[in-house]
Design an enzyme around this catalytic site. Sequence first.
Site, PDB file in Angstrom:
ATOM      1  N   SER A   1       5.749  10.261   0.190  1.00 44.99           N
ATOM      2  CA  SER A   1       4.550  10.082  -0.610  1.00 44.99           C
ATOM      3  C   SER A   1       3.379   9.627   0.272  1.00 44.99           C
ATOM      4  CB  SER A   1       4.832   9.102  -1.744  1.00 44.99           C
ATOM      5  OG  SER A   1       3.835   9.164  -2.728  1.00 44.99           O
TER       6      SER A   1
ATOM      7  N   ASP B   1       7.396  17.409  -9.033  1.00 44.98           N
ATOM      8  CA  ASP B   1       6.945  16.072  -8.635  1.00 44.98           C
ATOM      9  C   ASP B   1       5.696  15.689  -9.422  1.00 44.98           C
ATOM     10  OD1 ASP B   1       5.900  13.806  -7.245  1.00 44.98           O
ATOM     11  OD2 ASP B   1       6.923  14.442  -5.423  1.00 44.98           O
TER      12      ASP B   1
ATOM     13  N   HIS C   1       9.880  12.448  -8.067  1.00 45.28           N
ATOM     14  CA  HIS C   1       8.977  12.142  -6.963  1.00 45.28           C
ATOM     15  C   HIS C   1       9.790  11.914  -5.696  1.00 45.28           C
ATOM     16  CE1 HIS C   1       5.487  10.909  -4.842  1.00 45.28           C
ATOM     17  NE2 HIS C   1       5.827   9.625  -4.764  1.00 45.28           N
TER      18      HIS C   1
END
Length: 499
Positions: A217, A438, A466
């Site tokens: 991320s 996601d 995610h």
Amino acid sequence: MRRVIAAALLLAATAGCSTAPAEPASESTADPDQIAWGPCTDIKRPDGETPARQDASVRCGKLAVPLDYAKPDGEKLDLALIKLPATGKQKRLGSVVFNFGGPGASGVDTLDQAAKALTTLRARYDLISFDPRGVERSSGVKCGDAAEMDRFTSLDTLPAGDETDQEVEAANKRFASLCQQNSGEILPHVGTANASRDMDRIRAAVGDAKLNYVGMSYGTQLGGVYATQFPKKVGRMVLDAPLDPTVTFEQRTLAQTRGFQKAYESFLRSCVKETCDFGKDQATANANVGKLMNQLTEKPLQVNGRELTQGLASTGVAAALYSELTWPFLEQALSEALKGNGEALMYLADSYTGRGPDGTYSTQMTSFPAITCVDTAERPDEAALRRTEAAAMKISPLFGSEGSGGLCRVWPAKGNDEARHVNATGSAPIMVVGGKGDPATPYEWAPKLTAQLKTATLVTYEGEGHGAYLSGSKCIQGLVDAYLLEGKMPGKNASCPAA
């Protein structure tokens, strides 16, 4: 998806593209003796308890780095680190440094919790992570006491309109002022470009010639910036759940709103496929969730002396959409809340905002805006915020907001665009992994980051959630581990089915 701090705690950055600059020669000087490793004494599980140790070899330490890299001999900042030493009998390959996202997530806490999922990698590598500058033990940004944080995180996002906007603006100004009062000295220095320089100090201090790295991320932003600053120092780098550093506040907010709405609809379809506790079909289930949120704006639910507001409830829903594994718990939480019990939704919200059982907060809700706002010079005006909000609310009344632009607009530290420029020309091959389902870093960002880096190859994960590497997908884990352990880069257009 918070109106005040945006819906993605595992995000950051914005805009740009550039040619790769020369590597800073004087910023990577460090010595293995500079890290004093010792027992880990302050790692906590989310429930507040000290975690069960995987083994006694796990070590924590600190590394001094310049607070301001323009003054390398000036004031220092201590970075907190954790190391899980390699366990196998085969030749050790060095270290892999992890950043699990945010900006604002504690790498010290998270690596300790993720140890069981990384046993294959740990057989050949020391696993290392750290709390980036401005996060938790590394001079974590503070913005008020627990009561102030409770007020800030519980703000309602509905009903949309002038009154709510005024309340949010006043809350943003107070929050920013408290951050300046409590952490003003570090605020200008917490950006990703400096965190990248810190990471090169870590690389040198553990004795590695090149940085082997897994970023998830926001960690993909950090990795991309590192590969831009130090392309010749890149070893084997994996960027999972990538964000596009070129997006503006408005573009990011709308993309995330679509992502969370898509994940929410997938959750509803899954819920009603068999028996859904709060609706027999998708339309009914969605209507009941909307009814709950509207009721909470009028009358919050009492939960152990606190109030479950609409803002906290929507935060709890968003938190559960990060992984398909938490969907059953979300079904239970929504069903119970519709019956008057908001305890499970409150638990989800607290897990998202970093609120512990004792009422204290981690720095994740304060480190997030601190890093996000200094990573860009963009400061949207009122018209841009209202335009963003209106467009987001059309996409999703549940998750729509003005994004983090409203808070950055009043942030006390100036931002710059250094972290918005990524180009890893000259680096070793980089693996980018993007997930089709996601919600927080939508798949559309994955090919964009891949193209900007110049040296990257994209792997597509067809599943929900995610992040893919730790999702339970044996296919993704196999590809990533093969690259990190053996240097085998997947071919073009590689993909893995949903787990």
